[in-house]
Design an enzyme around this catalytic site. Structure first.
Site, PDB file in Angstrom:
ATOM      1  N   CYS A 127       0.104  -2.889   4.301  1.00  0.00           N
ATOM      2  CA  CYS A 127      -0.004  -1.701   3.442  1.00  0.00           C
ATOM      3  C   CYS A 127       0.302  -2.077   1.995  1.00  0.00           C
ATOM      4  O   CYS A 127      -0.397  -1.674   1.076  1.00  0.00           O
ATOM      5  CB  CYS A 127       0.962  -0.606   3.895  1.00  0.00           C
ATOM      6  N   CYS A 178       5.520  -1.935   5.826  1.00  0.00           N
ATOM      7  CA  CYS A 178       4.279  -2.565   6.299  1.00  0.00           C
ATOM      8  C   CYS A 178       3.734  -3.533   5.244  1.00  0.00           C
ATOM      9  O   CYS A 178       3.309  -3.122   4.163  1.00  0.00           O
ATOM     10  CB  CYS A 178       3.258  -1.466   6.605  1.00  0.00           C
TER      11      CYS A 178
END
Length: 163
Positions: free
Chosen positions: A56, A53
């Protein structure tokens, strides 16, 4: 002709880096429940992330800095791919996703947050990381202002019960 070489390093991957003793990797539901239970009345922030991600990864250094600035808060890192059943049962559908917990109050709030919206995490910390006695505020009362007569009646009840 172009030649490329891949150098393998011993550097930890971004999600393996740790901000300090108040940031813990969680690898199972049992670890998650144990960490919440052992936190007592501390504020606990759970970061649900994916190694793949990009949001993230972008948010992680700022989260580490925040963990360093708040040693009184416990930060739990939960890898979505390692803990899919638990994440799904906790309603984690997008990443990065955050849960805030505190002792007897349980889950206080949850939301998705990107680096651009990091202020949302700071605001939640300001709201939930307040001093309180060990039992916390009564559930459902919040900032309710009780009428003066109720307070007087309560004081009289306390006086008569202490005899």
């Amino acid at each position: 002709m172009v030649h490329a070489t891949i150098a393998e390093t011993d550097q930890p991957k971004w999600w393996e880096k740790n901000a300090g003793p108040n940031m813990i990797d969680i690898h199972s539901t049992e670890e998650f429940l144990r960490a919440l239970g052992e936190a007592g009345e501390k504020l606990v922030i759970v970061d649900f992330y994916g190694t793949w991600c990009a949001s993230c990864r972008a948010l992680f250094p700022k989260l580490c800095k925040t963990a360093g600035e708040h040693p009184d808060i416990l930060f739990l890192k939960v890898n979505f791919d390692e803990n899919k059943p638990m994440c799904k049962s906790l309603n984690v559908k997008v990443l990065p996703y955050f849960h805030f917990y505190r002792g007897a109050d349980g889950q206080l709030e949850s939301f998705s947050c990107s680096l651009a919206k990091f202020q949302k995490i700071k605001d939640a910390i300001a709201t939930h990381n307040t001093d309180r006695c060990s039992i916390g505020p009564p559930k459902g009362i919040g900032d309710l202002n009780l009428p003066e007569t109720s307070r007087v009646a309560k004081d009289k009840t306390l006086d008569s019960s202490s005899r």
